[in-house]
Write an enzyme that holds these catalytic residues in place. Structure first.
Site, PDB file in Angstrom:
ATOM      1  N   GLU A  25      91.301 -19.560  16.224  1.00 46.40           N
ATOM      2  CA  GLU A  25      92.538 -19.031  16.771  1.00 46.40           C
ATOM      3  C   GLU A  25      92.500 -17.459  16.474  1.00 46.40           C
ATOM      4  OE1 GLU A  25      94.915 -20.169  18.115  1.00 46.40           O
ATOM      5  OE2 GLU A  25      94.449 -22.104  18.079  1.00 46.40           O
ATOM      6  N   TYR A 108     102.354 -16.487  15.925  1.00 43.30           N
ATOM      7  CA  TYR A 108     101.831 -17.609  16.899  1.00 43.30           C
ATOM      8  C   TYR A 108     100.551 -18.364  16.048  1.00 43.30           C
ATOM      9  CZ  TYR A 108      98.318 -19.698  19.679  1.00 43.30           C
ATOM     10  OH  TYR A 108      97.519 -20.582  20.405  1.00 43.30           O
ATOM     11  N   ASP A 126     101.392 -20.336  23.752  1.00 41.26           N
ATOM     12  CA  ASP A 126     100.648 -19.365  24.284  1.00 41.26           C
ATOM     13  C   ASP A 126     100.907 -19.323  25.557  1.00 41.26           C
ATOM     14  OD1 ASP A 126      99.667 -21.416  25.266  1.00 41.26           O
ATOM     15  OD2 ASP A 126      97.552 -21.439  24.759  1.00 41.26           O
ATOM     16  N   CYS A 178      97.984 -27.432  34.803  1.00 42.85           N
ATOM     17  CA  CYS A 178      98.885 -26.348  35.429  1.00 42.85           C
ATOM     18  C   CYS A 178      98.517 -25.198  35.504  1.00 42.85           C
ATOM     19  CB  CYS A 178     100.315 -26.751  34.450  1.00 42.85           C
ATOM     20  SG  CYS A 178     101.716 -26.076  35.281  1.00 42.85           S
ATOM     21  N   CYS A 194     109.135 -32.597  36.442  1.00 43.02           N
ATOM     22  CA  CYS A 194     108.814 -31.057  36.529  1.00 43.02           C
ATOM     23  C   CYS A 194     109.865 -30.587  37.819  1.00 43.02           C
ATOM     24  CB  CYS A 194     107.514 -31.058  36.920  1.00 43.02           C
ATOM     25  SG  CYS A 194     107.145 -29.127  37.309  1.00 43.02           S
TER      26      CYS A 194
HETATM   27  S1  SF4 Z   1     104.133 -31.069  38.053  1.00 43.98           S
HETATM   28 FE1  SF4 Z   1     104.935 -29.183  37.051  1.00 43.98          FE
HETATM   29  S2  SF4 Z   1     103.802 -29.084  35.055  1.00 43.98           S
HETATM   30 FE2  SF4 Z   1     102.787 -30.411  36.168  1.00 43.98          FE
HETATM   31  S3  SF4 Z   1     101.159 -29.168  37.134  1.00 43.98           S
HETATM   32 FE3  SF4 Z   1     102.596 -29.315  38.575  1.00 43.98          FE
HETATM   33  S4  SF4 Z   1     103.813 -27.492  38.104  1.00 43.98           S
HETATM   34 FE4  SF4 Z   1     102.580 -27.721  36.165  1.00 43.98          FE
END
Ligand code: SF4
Length: 333
Positions: A25, A108, A126, A178, A194
Site C-alpha cells: 500500500e 486511505y 482509491d 470499469c 448502474c
Molecule cells: S455497468 Fe457501471 S459500474 Fe459496471 S462497468 Fe459499466 S459503468 Fe462501470
C-alpha cells in the site's frame, strides 16, 4: 498481485501478512501496480519481515527505493518499520485508529490495511473506487470536489461480511472492468443497478476539474569524476524533494538558478538537458561535467566505481548521469 490472498485461500484460513499489505500500500501511493511489482519482490526478498526492514541501513533502503519516486514514502517506511519493531513488538496494530498513529500512514492507507489485512469493515476509496461510485450513482460533481460524496456512497455499500474481499473486489472492478476509457459494462456484476450505464453517461464520468498547467523550473547538476573513476555525490537533506536520496551536487531549482559548482574545475555544459516532471512542476536540468584529478571536495563524497550504483539514484539524477556517460566514455588518466 504478490501481496494478495485470494477469496478461496481466505476461506481456507490463510490470512494476509500485514507487513506485505502495508509495504504494497505504501508503494502503491501515487504509483501503478506495474511499476511496484518488481520493487515489492526485491524488498520482500531482502527484508522478509518488518523486523528485518527495521534493522536495515537507511542508505540500503533508499537505494532499493530509487526510481519509485515520492521519496518521503521511503523515509516514512523505515520510520514506521522501526516504530512497529520498537513499540509494537513487530506486530502491526489491527485497526484503523492504531494504524493511523504510525508514520506515513494516512486515512486511505490505514483503511486499506485494516480492511485487507484484518478484514475490518473500513471504507477504502482509491481512484478506481471513485470512478466506480461516480458511475454506479451517476454523480456529475467534478473531482476533487466530489470526493466526500463518493466516499459516503462507498461507505454505504461497505458490508460487514468479508469487507476485505469486498474492498479488493471493488478496486479490481475499477482496474479491470470499469476502466477509465472503455468500461466493459456487458460483463460487469453491477450492470443492472448502474445508473451511468442506464443513462449512457459512463464514458463522461467521473468528471474532473481542469488541471492547472505545471510551471517549468531550471536547475544545474554538476557531475565530477576523479582520476580513479570515482564520482562526486551527495546525500540530499532529509527534508524536501528527493530527501535522503543520493544525487549530484547542484543549484536550487528555480526560474533562473545561480551556478553552484561544488569545486573549482573546468566545467563544461552538455548540449542536452535532463528533463523530468514532478507532481507540481517540470524540471530542465543543465548537466555540467568535469574531470577533477585527485580533488577532495568539502561537501559530498567521491564514490569509487566499485560502490557507485547508478540504480541507487532517483530518476532525475539517473537521467543526468545517462547524459554524462558518453562524455566520460574515455577511461580516466
Ligand atoms: S455497468 Fe457501471 S459500474 Fe459496471 S462497468 Fe459499466 S459503468 Fe462501470
Amino acid at each position: 498481485m504478490p501481496w494478495r490472498v485470494g477469496p478461496h485461500d481466505r476461506r481456507d484460513g490463510v490470512r494476509p501478512d500485514p507487513y506485505r499489505v502495508w509495504l504494497s500500500e505504501v508503494m502503491l501511493q501515487q504509483t501503478t501496480v506495474a511499476a511496484v511489482r518488481d520493487y515489492f519482490h526485491r524488498f520482500i526478498a531482502r527484508w522478509p519481515t518488518v523486523l528485518d526492514l527495521a534493522a536495515a541501513e537507511d542508505a540500503d533502503v533508499m537505494g532499493e527505493w530509487a526510481g519509485l519516486g515520492y521519496y518521503a514514502r521511503a523515509r516514512n517506511l523505515l520510520k514506521c518499520a522501526r516504530v512497529v519493531a520498537d513499540q509494537h513488538g513487530g506486530t502491526f496494530p489491527d485497526a484503523r485508529e492504531g494504524l493511523l498513529q504510525l508514520p506515513g500512514i494516512g486515512p486511505y492507507t490505514a483503511s486499506a490495511i485494516a480492511s485487507i489485512a484484518f478484514d475490518r469493515p473500513e471504507t477504502v476509496v482509491d481512484g478506481n473506487v471513485e470512478r466506480v461510485m461516480a458511475r454506479l450513482h451517476d454523480v456529475h460533481t467534478p473531482l476533487p470536489r466530489a470526493k466526500p460524496e463518493l466516499t459516503a456512497l462507498a461507505a454505504a455499500l461497505t458490508p460487514q461480511a468479508r469487507p476485505g474481499d469486498y474492498a479488493q473486489a471493488v478496486m479490481d472492478l475499477g482496474a479491470t472492468i470499469c476502466t477509465p476509457r472503455s468500461p466493459a459494462c456487458g460483463i460487469c456484476p453491477w450492470r443492472d443497478p448502474c445508473l451511468a450505464r442506464t443513462n449512457g453517461t459512463a464514458a463522461d464520468l467521473p468528471r474532473k476539474e481542469p488541471k492547472k498547467p505545471k510551471p517549468t523550473r531550471h536547475g544545474i547538476a554538476y557531475i565530477a569524476r576523479r582520476n580513479d573513476g570515482a564520482f562526486l555525490l551527495e546525500r540530499r537533506p532529509d527534508k524536501g524533494l528527493l530527501g535522503g536520496m543520493l544525487g549530484w551536487p547542484g543549484s536550487d531549482w528555480t526560474d533562473t538558478p545561480d551556478p553552484a559548482p561544488p569545486m573549482q574545475a573546468d566545467w563544461r555544459a552538455l548540449p542536452a538537458q535532463a528533463l523530468h516532471t514532478f507532481t507540481h512542476f517540470h524540471l530542465r536540468l543543465t548537466v555540467m561535467v568535469a574531470d577533477v584529478g585527485h580533488a577532495n571536495p568539502q561537501t559530498g563524497q567521491f564514490l569509487p566505481p566499485a560502490t557507485f550504483r547508478p540504480s541507487d539514484l532517483p530518476t532525475v539524477m539517473r537521467k543526468a548521469f545517462d547524459l554524462a556517460r558518453a562524455e566520460f566514455d574515455t577511461p580516466p588518466d
